[in-house]
Design an enzyme around this catalytic site. Structure first.
Site, PDB file in Angstrom:
ATOM      1  N   ASP A  11       0.863  -1.166   0.000  1.00  0.00           N
ATOM      2  CA  ASP A  11       0.000   0.000   0.000  1.00  0.00           C
ATOM      3  C   ASP A  11       0.910   1.229   0.000  1.00  0.00           C
ATOM      4  OD1 ASP A  11      -2.451   1.542   0.402  1.00  0.00           O
ATOM      5  OD2 ASP A  11      -1.725   1.814   2.447  1.00  0.00           O
ATOM      6  N   ASP A  13      -0.176   5.230   0.915  1.00  0.00           N
ATOM      7  CA  ASP A  13      -0.412   6.198   1.982  1.00  0.00           C
ATOM      8  C   ASP A  13      -0.517   5.496   3.334  1.00  0.00           C
ATOM      9  OD1 ASP A  13      -1.128   8.918   0.497  1.00  0.00           O
ATOM     10  OD2 ASP A  13      -2.068   7.289  -0.607  1.00  0.00           O
ATOM     11  N   ASP A 173      -1.542  -0.883   5.925  1.00  0.00           N
ATOM     12  CA  ASP A 173      -1.741  -0.250   7.233  1.00  0.00           C
ATOM     13  C   ASP A 173      -3.199  -0.240   7.675  1.00  0.00           C
ATOM     14  OD1 ASP A 173      -2.503   1.733   5.259  1.00  0.00           O
ATOM     15  OD2 ASP A 173      -2.472   3.200   6.875  1.00  0.00           O
TER      16      ASP A 173
END
Length: 234
Positions: A11, A13, A173
């Protein structure tokens, strides 16, 4: 036939890059224009991670100014235009990320990005952060007809990187990343420093790390566990 390379899919961001300051800066510009008080980055970090529209809607709701669909769409266009021009004013890779990418590449791993950020913005950000050349594929919203948590987004990213879906690991995240990996049949490593208002361990990733220095051992332990589960030849 030669086996394809093991593959790490990241991922963006909140995982590879700390982008909250620039994203929230773009949000605050819109809010100031609408006569609303800006949000502090520390208070608004958990609003980041679900896409620009969700960030705008959540931010305005926090100030008691919920948006209708048409207004949200118009504000999103303004948001994206400003954000593109300021995409790396304060955004940085998380500590240890670049060294970890280089270590895995040197060991023969294929690296890819699977984000719900628009693909063009993802590429631009990674170029600004001098990291784009580490990845065999950078895929985002618009790359495919689907996006996370649809597992096809992960499978198609691995394919674009010429990686091996049987030896792929998702690093993220958020619940979205972990759900995507689980649906795709891939193990997941979660970073605990990203953008979620719920501790990421609550979503039951296969491993949790607090620094990119820990990623090598986390991936190695996943590979060892997979070998232990594999049927043994008689």
């Amino acid at each position: 036939m030669m086996a394809r390379s093991p593959t790490l899919v990241f991922d963006l961001d909140g995982t590879l890059a700390d982008t909250a300051h620039d994203l929230i800066g773009a949000l605050n510009l819109l809010m100031a224009r609408e006569g609303l008080e800006p949000l502090a980055v520390a208070d608004a970090r958990a609003l980041v991670g679900a896409g620009a529209r969700a960030l705008i809607e959540r931010g305005f709701a926090c100030r008691g100014a919920p948006l209708g669909p048409k207004r949200a769409e118009a504000l999103m266009r303004d948001f994206l235009a400003y954000y593109e021009a300021h995409i790396a004013d304060e955004s940085r890779l998380f500590p240890g990320a670049l060294a970890a990418l280089d270590r895995f590449r040197a060991a023969g791993f294929r690296l890819a990005v699977c984000t719900n950020k628009p693909e063009g913005l993802a590429r631009l950000l990674l170029e600004k952060l001098s990291a784009a050349d580490r990845f065999a594929a950078i895929c985002g919203r618009g790359s495919f007809p689907v996006f996370k948590p649809d597992p096809r987004a992960l499978w198609l990213t691995i394919e674009a990187a010429d990686g091996d879906p049987r030896r792929a690991v998702m690093i993220g995240d958020s619940k979205t990343d972990i759900d995507t990996a689980r649906a795709a049949g891939a193990p997941s490593v979660a970073v605990d420093f990203g953008y979620t208002d719920t501790p990421v361990a609550a979503f039951s990733p296969d491993r949790v790390i607090s620094h990119f220095d820990e990623l090598w051992d986390a991936v190695a332990s996943l590979n060892a566990a997979k070998l232990q589960r594999a049927p043994q030849a008689s």
